[in-house]
Enzyme design. Structure first.
Site, short mmCIF file in Angstrom:
data_model
loop_
_atom_site.label_atom_id
_atom_site.label_comp_id
_atom_site.label_asym_id
_atom_site.label_seq_id
_atom_site.Cartn_x
_atom_site.Cartn_y
_atom_site.Cartn_z
N LYS A 180 51.03 24.41 46.33
CA LYS A 180 52.32 25.12 46.24
C LYS A 180 52.14 26.59 46.59
O LYS A 180 52.90 27.14 47.39
CB LYS A 180 52.88 25.02 44.80
CG LYS A 180 53.80 23.84 44.62
CD LYS A 180 55.11 24.20 43.93
CE LYS A 180 56.08 23.06 44.17
NZ LYS A 180 56.68 22.51 42.97
N LYS A 188 56.99 10.58 47.81
CA LYS A 188 58.40 10.91 47.55
C LYS A 188 58.74 12.27 48.15
O LYS A 188 59.82 12.48 48.68
CB LYS A 188 58.62 11.00 46.03
CG LYS A 188 58.77 9.69 45.36
CD LYS A 188 58.64 9.83 43.85
CE LYS A 188 57.24 9.49 43.40
NZ LYS A 188 57.03 9.35 41.98
N LYS A 242 50.31 10.56 54.38
CA LYS A 242 50.32 9.90 53.07
C LYS A 242 51.77 9.62 52.63
O LYS A 242 52.62 10.51 52.70
CB LYS A 242 49.65 10.82 52.04
CG LYS A 242 49.71 10.29 50.62
CD LYS A 242 49.29 11.34 49.61
CE LYS A 242 49.40 10.82 48.20
NZ LYS A 242 50.54 11.13 47.44
P1 ADP Z 1 54.41 10.70 44.99
O1 ADP Z 1 53.31 11.27 45.84
O2 ADP Z 1 55.29 9.83 45.80
O3 ADP Z 1 55.17 11.76 44.23
P2 ADP Z 1 53.21 10.10 42.45
O4 ADP Z 1 52.45 11.39 42.55
O5 ADP Z 1 54.29 10.01 41.44
O6 ADP Z 1 53.75 9.75 43.92
O7 ADP Z 1 52.17 8.93 42.24
C1 ADP Z 1 52.22 7.89 41.28
C2 ADP Z 1 50.98 7.03 41.46
O8 ADP Z 1 51.00 6.41 42.76
C3 ADP Z 1 49.66 7.81 41.41
O9 ADP Z 1 48.65 7.03 40.78
C4 ADP Z 1 49.33 8.05 42.84
O10 ADP Z 1 47.96 8.23 43.06
C5 ADP Z 1 49.83 6.77 43.49
N1 ADP Z 1 50.22 7.03 44.87
C6 ADP Z 1 51.26 7.80 45.29
N2 ADP Z 1 51.34 7.81 46.64
C7 ADP Z 1 50.33 7.02 47.08
C8 ADP Z 1 49.90 6.62 48.38
N3 ADP Z 1 50.51 7.02 49.49
N4 ADP Z 1 48.83 5.79 48.46
C9 ADP Z 1 48.20 5.36 47.34
N5 ADP Z 1 48.57 5.70 46.09
C10 ADP Z 1 49.62 6.52 45.95
#
Ligand code: ADP
Ligand code: TRP
Length: 319
Positions: free
Chosen positions: A110, A193, A190
């Site tokens: 950030k 969200k 990657k």
């Molecule tokens: P985002 O990046 O969409 O905000 P979160 O940070 O809420 O997702 O992640 C929730 C869980 O899903 C975590 O354990 C994270 O490591 C896993 N995760 C999120 N995006 C991915 C991805 N592209 N590939 C593998 N695991 C992921």
């Protein structure tokens, strides 16, 4: 043996969340005692609208259940229903060097983007450590992006145990599966969200279709031979076996196989794979009383474990 993890209620569940994290929760639940929560305190770091936060938190609980987490086997609760998480965070933060948190990915990224970070975001890893250490899990199944947070958690636990000369906290291990460590999004980066490149597993079919169709490809024509290692085959690999992946790659190399065809095949596989889960997820929306009861029972079970640990912690630090 105990497994624990959490997902932030910051958006709709996507393929990355499912294959990177949630599927592991479900696969593990027969061999480990599972503790899974919705990390709603963590979502406050991104200053989410209150009504949205409430709705999204309930959505994640429904996602958990629809994906196959069985409330009879696993404890499911809202992080904020157990304020002991924030109490432990405060205690741990007094042993946490600023320099360590300055290395935190979420905070560093950030700041690097010139966005002003709040203290909550800075402290995010300490809250996550508290989430984990309260329940003494053996494993924490997460995606690769959470690896640093688990390492920090181990650092905090060691520091605490050393400072007070007592083995109060158990060191957790991250459980990160190599083959799904990072699921790519529709743009090849990657899936996240925050990047708007997701394929959401419980969205209406029309939206899932639109997301799949938006997968970025090059501009090769229908009859051209194409790079077999493109974004479509990468996502298809999550659903297909080796022979099926090979077959799709060969079709790309041979030509006369368009990206549109491949996307259609991928969409069918996604909808087929999640068919039962999607039905269950839609049915849960009409059964909110059941979902609330799951959370109540989950809170009760989790609070017992957390309260016992906090008693020990308070006594150890002199409170
Ligand atoms: P985002 O990046 O969409 O905000 P979160 O940070 O809420 O997702 O992640 C929730 C869980 O899903 C975590 O354990 C994270 O490591 C896993 N995760 C999120 N995006 C991915 C991805 N592209 N590939 C593998 N695991 C992921
Ligand atoms: N930080 C995690 C994420 O964004 C969510 C989370 C909060 C978590 N507390 C946790 C994951 C404790 C595992 C254990 O994905």
């Amino acid at each position: 043996m105990r497994s624990l993890s959490g997902i932030q209620p910051s958006g709709m569940l996507h393929l990355g969340n499912y294959f990177g994290a949630l599927k592991q929760f479900v696969d593990l639940q027969d061999s480990y005692e599972g503790i899974y929560f919705v990390a709603d305190y963590h979502s406050l770091t991104s200053q989410i609208n209150p009504e949205m936060l409430r709705t999204k938190s309930m959505n994640i609980v429904m996602d958990y259940i629809a994906a196959g987490l069985d409330p009879k086997k696993s404890t499911i609760f809202l992080q904020s229903s157990i304020p002991l998480h924030t109490e432990l965070m405060w205690i741990l933060s007094n042993l946490t060097p600023m320099a360590l948190l300055e290395r935190g990915h979420a905070y560093k990224d950030k700041v690097a983007k010139g966005i002003k970070a709040n203290v909550g975001l800075f402290n995010y890893p300490v809250l996550m450590a508290a989430d984990i250490l309260l329940y003494e899990p053996d494993f924490v199944p997460v995606g690769k992006d959470q690896k640093q947070h688990i390492e920090f958690t181990r650092d905090f636990a060691v520091k605490f145990n050393e400072f007070y000369g007592k083995e109060v906290f158990k060191l957790p291990e991250a459980l990160i599966l190599d083959n799904v460590a990072t699921v790519i999004g529709t743009d090849g980066e990657k899936m996240s969200k925050s990047y708007g490149n997701t394929i959401n597993i419980y969205a209406p079919e029309k939206i899932v279709k639109k997301q799949v169709m938006s997968i970025v490809t090059d501009s090769a024509g229908l009859e051209d031979s194409k790079n077999p290692d493109n974004n479509i085959t990468k996502l298809y690999s999550l659903f297909a076996d080796e022979n099926e992946i090979k077959a799709m790659k060969e079709k790309f190399i041979a030509g006369n196989y368009g990206y549109g065809h491949a996307k259609k095949e991928l969409l069918e596989r996604i909808l087929d794979y999640f068919k039962e889960q999607r039905e269950k997820r839609f049915a849960l929306e009409n059964n909110l009383d059941y979902v609330k009861e799951v959370l109540r029972a989950g809170r009760e079970a989790a609070n017992k474990i957390a309260e016992a640990k906090m008693k020990e912690v308070r006594k150890t630090v002199g409170l």
